[in-house]
Enzyme design. Sequence first.
Site, PDB file in Angstrom:
ATOM      1  N   SER A 146       0.850  -1.192   0.000  1.00  0.00           N
ATOM      2  CA  SER A 146       0.000   0.000   0.000  1.00  0.00           C
ATOM      3  C   SER A 146       0.885   1.240   0.000  1.00  0.00           C
ATOM      4  CB  SER A 146      -0.885   0.011   1.253  1.00  0.00           C
ATOM      5  OG  SER A 146      -1.485   1.282   1.412  1.00  0.00           O
ATOM      6  N   TYR A 159      -1.228   0.408  10.669  1.00  0.00           N
ATOM      7  CA  TYR A 159      -1.445  -0.198   9.348  1.00  0.00           C
ATOM      8  C   TYR A 159      -0.274   0.143   8.425  1.00  0.00           C
ATOM      9  CZ  TYR A 159      -3.597  -0.979   4.737  1.00  0.00           C
ATOM     10  OH  TYR A 159      -3.860  -1.389   3.465  1.00  0.00           O
TER      11      TYR A 159
HETATM   12  N1  LIG Z   1      -8.863  -0.842   0.005  1.00  0.00           N
HETATM   13  C1  LIG Z   1      -7.825  -0.032   0.019  1.00  0.00           C
HETATM   14  O1  LIG Z   1      -7.949   1.179   0.038  1.00  0.00           O
HETATM   15  C2  LIG Z   1      -6.450  -0.618  -0.025  1.00  0.00           C
HETATM   16  C3  LIG Z   1      -5.403   0.240  -0.318  1.00  0.00           C
HETATM   17  C4  LIG Z   1      -4.105  -0.278  -0.374  1.00  0.00           C
HETATM   18  C5  LIG Z   1      -3.888  -1.593  -0.096  1.00  0.00           C
HETATM   19  N2  LIG Z   1      -4.919  -2.421   0.193  1.00  0.00           N
HETATM   20  C6  LIG Z   1      -4.624  -3.806   0.504  1.00  0.00           C
HETATM   21  O2  LIG Z   1      -5.196  -4.665  -0.454  1.00  0.00           O
HETATM   22  C7  LIG Z   1      -5.527  -5.903   0.155  1.00  0.00           C
HETATM   23  C8  LIG Z   1      -6.962  -6.275  -0.190  1.00  0.00           C
HETATM   24  O3  LIG Z   1      -7.826  -5.282   0.323  1.00  0.00           O
HETATM   25  P1  LIG Z   1      -9.322  -5.043  -0.170  1.00  0.00           P
HETATM   26  O4  LIG Z   1      -9.449  -3.614  -0.395  1.00  0.00           O
HETATM   27  O5  LIG Z   1      -9.646  -5.988  -1.233  1.00  0.00           O
HETATM   28  O6  LIG Z   1     -10.105  -5.353   1.170  1.00  0.00           O
HETATM   29  P2  LIG Z   1     -10.965  -6.612   1.611  1.00  0.00           P
HETATM   30  O7  LIG Z   1     -12.002  -6.865   0.625  1.00  0.00           O
HETATM   31  O8  LIG Z   1     -11.365  -6.303   3.001  1.00  0.00           O
HETATM   32  O9  LIG Z   1      -9.935  -7.791   1.630  1.00  0.00           O
HETATM   33  C9  LIG Z   1      -9.141  -8.130   2.709  1.00  0.00           C
HETATM   34  C10 LIG Z   1      -8.987  -9.622   2.713  1.00  0.00           C
HETATM   35  O10 LIG Z   1      -8.141 -10.044   3.756  1.00  0.00           O
HETATM   36  C11 LIG Z   1      -8.708 -11.194   4.340  1.00  0.00           C
HETATM   37  N3  LIG Z   1      -8.229 -11.421   5.686  1.00  0.00           N
HETATM   38  C12 LIG Z   1      -8.267 -10.581   6.732  1.00  0.00           C
HETATM   39  N4  LIG Z   1      -7.735 -11.185   7.799  1.00  0.00           N
HETATM   40  C13 LIG Z   1      -7.374 -12.434   7.420  1.00  0.00           C
HETATM   41  C14 LIG Z   1      -6.770 -13.527   8.099  1.00  0.00           C
HETATM   42  N5  LIG Z   1      -6.417 -13.472   9.375  1.00  0.00           N
HETATM   43  N6  LIG Z   1      -6.536 -14.650   7.385  1.00  0.00           N
HETATM   44  C15 LIG Z   1      -6.880 -14.733   6.106  1.00  0.00           C
HETATM   45  N7  LIG Z   1      -7.442 -13.718   5.406  1.00  0.00           N
HETATM   46  C16 LIG Z   1      -7.691 -12.578   6.081  1.00  0.00           C
HETATM   47  C17 LIG Z   1     -10.168 -10.913   4.310  1.00  0.00           C
HETATM   48  O11 LIG Z   1     -10.850 -12.122   4.475  1.00  0.00           O
HETATM   49  P3  LIG Z   1     -12.030 -12.318   5.538  1.00  0.00           P
HETATM   50  O12 LIG Z   1     -13.229 -12.483   4.709  1.00  0.00           O
HETATM   51  O13 LIG Z   1     -11.655 -13.580   6.242  1.00  0.00           O
HETATM   52  O14 LIG Z   1     -12.033 -11.135   6.452  1.00  0.00           O
HETATM   53  C18 LIG Z   1     -10.299 -10.348   2.929  1.00  0.00           C
HETATM   54  O15 LIG Z   1     -10.361 -11.391   1.984  1.00  0.00           O
HETATM   55  C19 LIG Z   1      -5.251  -5.749   1.629  1.00  0.00           C
HETATM   56  O16 LIG Z   1      -3.985  -6.296   1.933  1.00  0.00           O
HETATM   57  C20 LIG Z   1      -5.217  -4.250   1.807  1.00  0.00           C
HETATM   58  O17 LIG Z   1      -4.404  -3.896   2.889  1.00  0.00           O
HETATM   59  C21 LIG Z   1      -6.221  -1.944   0.215  1.00  0.00           C
END
Ligand SMILES: NC(=O)c1ccc[n+]([C@@H]2O[C@H](COP(=O)([O-])OP(=O)(O)OC[C@H]3O[C@@H](n4cnc5c(N)ncnc54)[C@H](OP(=O)(O)O)[C@@H]3O)[C@@H](O)[C@H]2O)c1
Lengths: 253, 511
Positions: A146, A159
């Site tokens: 990120s 974070y």
């Molecule tokens: N959205 C943003 O603005 C943004 C920006 C930069 C980077 N990112 C990064 O991109 C990635 C995906 O984010 P997203 O936006 O797609 O959000 P998201 O839909 O909330 O995805 C996060 C994923 O992580 C999983 N997860 C959380 N805790 C876990 C655990 N202990 N074991 C296994 N899986 C776990 C969640 O699964 P569960 O269903 O089990 O919770 C979910 O599938 C993340 O690493 C996030 O930090 C996001």
Amino acid sequence: MNDATGMPQSAVVIGGTSEIAGALLQALVRRRLRRVVLAGRDEQALAKVAAHLQAAGAEQATVMAFDVTEVAGHAAFAGEAARALGQVDMVLVAAGILGEQSESETDPEAAARVLTTNQTGPAAAMVAFAAELRRQGHGRIVVLSSVAGIRVRQANFVYGASKAGLDGFAQGLSDSLAGSGVSVTIVRPGFVRTRMTAGMDPAPLATTAEAVAADIVRALERGSPVVWSPPAMRWIFAVLRVLPRSLWRRLPG
Amino acid sequence: MSPTAERRLLTGWGRTAPSAAQLVRPSSPAQLDALVHGATRPLVARGLGRSYGDAAQAAGGTVIDVTGMSSVLGFNSTTGVLRVQGGASLDSVMRMLVPRGWFVPVTPGTRFVTLGGAIASDIHGKNHHVDGSFCSHVESLVLATPIGRVEVSPTNDPELFWATAGGMGLTGVVLEATLRMIPVETSWMLVDTERAADLDDCLDRMQKRDGEYRYSVAWVDCLARGRNLGRAVITRANHARIPDLSAAGHSAPERASSDRAASDRAATRIASRHLGRAGFDPLAFDPRVALNVPFVAPPGLLNTLSLSAFNEAWYRKAPRQVSTRPEPMASFFHPLDGVGAWNRLYGPRGFLQYQLVVPFGAEDTIRAVIEQLAGRRVASFLAVLKSFGPGNPGPLSFPIAGWTLALDLPAGQAGLSEVLDDLDEQVAEAGGRVYLAKDSRLRPELLASMYPRLDEWRAVRRRVDPDGLIASDLGRRLSLCEDPTGARTGDSATHGSQKREGHLGRLEPAR
Ligand SMILES: NC(=O)c1ccc[n+]([C@@H]2O[C@H](COP(=O)([O-])OP(=O)(O)OC[C@H]3O[C@@H](n4cnc5c(N)ncnc54)[C@H](OP(=O)(O)O)[C@@H]3O)[C@@H](O)[C@H]2O)c1
Ligand SMILES: Cc1cc2nc3c(=O)[nH]c(=O)nc-3n(C[C@H](O)[C@H](O)[C@H](O)COP(=O)(O)OP(=O)(O)OC[C@H]3O[C@@H](n4cnc5c(N)ncnc54)[C@H](O)[C@@H]3O)c2cc1C
């Protein structure tokens, strides 16, 4: 096998219900992706993603129960996933939580949870899969870092620090894999409108999961090791990175 | 003594999709036999690595470098029949036999391919319309297979012989080949060059007069659009006989006074200078690599702009009217061999070659391909166009009667893979196919429609490799060796159907 245009035929997704991962998988199924292992905690939600992928043309979408923080099982999981797919062309590391900053700042367990989920767990998973991919002689690890980790801000420093650690780890891993046939792609999105950021005020240049997915596909085609999404983030952070601390501290948000 | 194995990162000539494997270079057939039995799977042979994609790679397994077995085993100077080991290069065969008045029956655009590679790809040359492809000139083969060594010929085991022709190394390792060379009087070609204003003109000229020449090819400018779409330079040739050479030598100066490039003039000068002189050897053959590309070029060196300029200059250089002149074999057949490692010019991301054939009557598909690549400015160097004669019985042999077009494309361009996917559909629709020796990105689902006898080939392959020991990255990427119902050979890949339902909770979260 990954083809000459960087397109994988099989993938393991850690954090299989991630919206960004979902958008990327849909884009890749339109190309060459046919076999997927979706790993995560919520099996029902994962099964739904699997059904979507199959409807879109995937031949195999296997769901595997997996918690990224339970690192003792990672090596066995990597082996299991590799056996299910035959060849693992891509490992997508998407698991992550944002955490509640006010809580993370005061509750040691909450802070540790963010760090374990975003950094320790994914790093351990990458170690496990790097060994698997090295053995098979090819493959690519795509890791969702990120921009928050490029320069850590006080507003979300727990974070941010977890992503800074993950990003650094991935860079080092990438170098250590040179010549092995295995490569690492580091993705640095800005603010993406997904359930992770639901309810928050969008930051400047807020983007969508689909747009991030398109940027990743483009990077796979070009073979770029780092993806900024949107691409302008690269230049913005080139400046922000060197901003004097007094100014940086006072930035809004 | 067993040969040492070394973990190496390998790519094809296009330098895309690297993968690591144990590379072993046996120096005798006995060593190779031992390897075929004791190696880490999967296993595949590698010659000089001139296939563009991932045909001579086997990620995580063993790649057998066959170039350590390159001896000539016998040559009959009356019949021209040559027996040679699979790792010998066409370059070495030409150097040995051209001075004695014999040429290879088929040569690709480079001499640096092995006999084994020539057979595995059933390569074609500019003479396909007259002579067919390489394996049509092969009398027999010795193959090392997982079930042992076998000698195969088109008569004693036609199925295995033709499955090996174009079988991309997946039926075993070619240890030896016996082939018929063709007699030549000189090491010179009598070359006719002419311009074609557009694609119709080009196809028309080729259709009408290809029959007069043993060798024919057109170089198409893929960046020209509109009225100039498909403009081309056609070069056609026959082997020069001694009287041809002296006739050409006498008239050469007038011809050379037109707009030929300096190197061409030089070639003519050499011919005329030596003609009639004592000591001139009309069969001399000693081409040199003049220059080596020393490092990988920066990305984007070959962009649309630099290519347009090049193509324009090259087209203008060609004569409007047919002009005839003698040219040494090497410069006619292998112009790129004068520059070593030229594949590095495409930069770190590498490049790919797209080669297709469509049956006669599907000229519109050729036009569509050129149009779509020209229209989308997907930079391409020159494309090579030629007509093929009838194909041979090999189920995976590429040539079929029709038009073939080949173009080099820098990899990593936005949208390239979608453009090519689109073109594949049109090619398959027209009853055509792409060339596996060049492939690095075909959508596997199209393979069976492009090669309708795929299942027949798979069945023969299974006969010699029942346990699926032999496999390459190309084979795995395209599921070449697997039959579509899920029974599989080649590696441990699990396949579709029985897995359609997602498996829930296969692994308990670790406690
Ligand atoms: N959205 C943003 O603005 C943004 C920006 C930069 C980077 N990112 C990064 O991109 C990635 C995906 O984010 P997203 O936006 O797609 O959000 P998201 O839909 O909330 O995805 C996060 C994923 O992580 C999983 N997860 C959380 N805790 C876990 C655990 N202990 N074991 C296994 N899986 C776990 C969640 O699964 P569960 O269903 O089990 O919770 C979910 O599938 C993340 O690493 C996030 O930090 C996001
Ligand atoms: C500049 C250039 C021009 C070309 N022009 C043409 C052309 O005009 N026409 C044409 O048909 N092709 C052409 N090619 C392609 C080339 O002829 C084929 O790819 C050929 O197979 C390369 O031979 P190689 O020895 O380099 O084999 P590699 O690239 O090393 O291997 C190619 C295939 O052959 C198999 N193989 C190699 N050795 C053996 C063996 N001993 N036994 C069994 N299998 C083996 C490999 O497993 C692999 O599947 C060209 C390539 C280049 C780079």
